[in-house]
Design a protein around this motif. Sequence first.
Motif, PDB file in Angstrom:
ATOM      1  N   GLY A  99       0.799  -1.713  -0.108  1.00 57.76           N
ATOM      2  CA  GLY A  99       0.063  -0.155   0.430  1.00 57.76           C
ATOM      3  C   GLY A  99       0.642   1.571  -0.442  1.00 57.76           C
ATOM      4  O   GLY A  99       0.327   2.137  -0.846  1.00 57.76           O
ATOM      5  N   ALA A 100       2.112   1.112   0.772  1.00 53.59           N
ATOM      6  CA  ALA A 100       2.727   2.223   0.567  1.00 53.59           C
ATOM      7  C   ALA A 100       3.585   2.917  -0.498  1.00 53.59           C
ATOM      8  O   ALA A 100       3.791   3.693  -1.055  1.00 53.59           O
ATOM      9  N   VAL A 101       3.761   1.656  -0.957  1.00 56.39           N
ATOM     10  CA  VAL A 101       4.735   1.358  -2.675  1.00 56.39           C
ATOM     11  C   VAL A 101       3.667   2.210  -3.426  1.00 56.39           C
ATOM     12  O   VAL A 101       4.294   2.890  -4.311  1.00 56.39           O
ATOM     13  N   LEU A 102       2.519   1.584  -3.574  1.00 57.17           N
ATOM     14  CA  LEU A 102       1.789   1.812  -4.479  1.00 57.17           C
ATOM     15  C   LEU A 102       1.008   3.415  -3.942  1.00 57.17           C
ATOM     16  O   LEU A 102       1.396   4.575  -5.055  1.00 57.17           O
ATOM     17  N   ALA A 103       1.073   4.200  -3.197  1.00 55.64           N
ATOM     18  CA  ALA A 103       0.716   5.914  -3.058  1.00 55.64           C
ATOM     19  C   ALA A 103       1.766   6.007  -3.285  1.00 55.64           C
ATOM     20  O   ALA A 103       1.268   7.336  -4.074  1.00 55.64           O
ATOM     21  N   LEU A 104       2.887   5.537  -2.875  1.00 55.54           N
ATOM     22  CA  LEU A 104       4.537   6.808  -3.881  1.00 55.54           C
ATOM     23  C   LEU A 104       4.563   6.574  -4.496  1.00 55.54           C
ATOM     24  O   LEU A 104       4.551   8.036  -5.169  1.00 55.54           O
ATOM     25  N   LEU A 105       4.190   5.657  -5.673  1.00 54.26           N
ATOM     26  CA  LEU A 105       4.547   5.349  -7.019  1.00 54.26           C
ATOM     27  C   LEU A 105       3.149   6.597  -7.740  1.00 54.26           C
ATOM     28  O   LEU A 105       3.104   7.070  -8.651  1.00 54.26           O
TER      29      LEU A 105
END
Length: 175
Positions: A20-26
Amino acid sequence: MWNLSAPWWEFVLRGLIVYGAVLALLRMSGKRQIGQLTPFDLVLLLVLSNAVQNAMNAGDNSVTAGLILAVTLVAANAVLGYVTWRSRKLEILVEGRPQLLVHDGKVYQDIMRREHISFDDLNKALRHAGCNSVADVHFAILETDGTVSVKQHQQAAAATPGTSIWSKPGNDEAV
């Protein structure tokens, strides 16, 4: 090799949090960076994957932990794909909306700035679509995957016959 250092559910939870965190960052990085992967972006993704590895596996290098994380990430991606397919609101939240960059020859610089699209990038997309100038463009849209779709004015498309198979009059061009 097979023994876990933490309960299995902790690996699932860690994997979901990092996903979820990496998806949000991307998502925050913008469409251009996702649609046009440069060598710098590739290096960033490789380093990012290494940086979040320990956050997911809690230092456990067992095969079981790796398999649990792999299944968790693939399942999370599949569930997200299904849910965004079923819900337009969630799809817009996750993927964003297409953005109009040019309409009837007018360039929307505020949108280009917000989406980190340079004039060079726009001109490249227009050239790929067979447009000689911005005045030839009926519309150019930044799609959610980072590509630019271009539709020429009918008279401009008819004036440049045979430039390429991609610039036939009436065809939409995804660049």
